[in-house]
Design a protein around this motif. Structure first.
Motif, short mmCIF file in Angstrom:
data_model
loop_
_atom_site.label_atom_id
_atom_site.label_comp_id
_atom_site.label_asym_id
_atom_site.label_seq_id
_atom_site.Cartn_x
_atom_site.Cartn_y
_atom_site.Cartn_z
N CYS A 1 6.60 7.08 3.03
CA CYS A 1 6.18 5.45 3.33
C CYS A 1 6.01 5.63 4.92
CB CYS A 1 7.15 4.78 3.43
SG CYS A 1 6.67 3.06 4.19
N CYS B 1 5.81 0.57 -1.34
CA CYS B 1 7.49 0.74 -1.47
C CYS B 1 8.03 0.19 -1.75
CB CYS B 1 7.27 1.33 0.49
SG CYS B 1 8.56 1.83 0.99
N CYS C 1 10.81 -0.86 1.54
CA CYS C 1 9.78 -2.35 2.65
C CYS C 1 8.84 -2.98 1.84
CB CYS C 1 9.58 -1.51 3.77
SG CYS C 1 7.90 -0.02 3.83
N ASN D 1 5.18 3.01 6.58
CA ASN D 1 6.09 2.45 7.45
C ASN D 1 7.13 2.49 7.96
OD1 ASN D 1 6.09 -0.54 8.68
ND2 ASN D 1 7.36 -1.20 7.44
N CYS D 2 8.08 2.73 7.13
CA CYS D 2 9.37 2.48 6.88
C CYS D 2 9.53 4.67 6.86
CB CYS D 2 10.28 2.36 6.26
SG CYS D 2 10.52 2.82 4.39
ZN LIG Z 1 8.19 1.88 3.58
#
Ligand SMILES: [Zn+2]
Length: 63
Positions: A30, A43, A46, A32-33
């Motif tokens: 991912c 994801c 998140c 983002n995370c």
């Molecule tokens: Zn994520």
């Protein structure tokens, strides 16, 4: 039901089973995370997809 006339040889049996191995699943990260995600999937941790929030996850209170 049809019944096999003759037992298959070890060679035929093994050639058939040569396609039975399981492939490892592809796992992407991912953006983002950093969690593990299936490719082309949002994801699950998140709710982001390619850097943008697509699914609103439960709101966490930030201090
Ligand atoms: Zn994520």
């Amino acid at each position: 039901m049809g019944v096999p006339r003759q037992r298959k040889t070890k060679s035929e049996r093994n050639q058939r089973r040569s396609h039975h191995a399981l492939a490892r699943i592809q796992v992407a990260r991912c953006q983002n995370c950093g969690g593990a995600v299936m490719p082309h999937d949002v994801c699950g941790n998140c709710g982001f997809y390619r850097g943008t929030e697509v699914v609103k996850k439960s709101v966490t209170v930030k201090k």
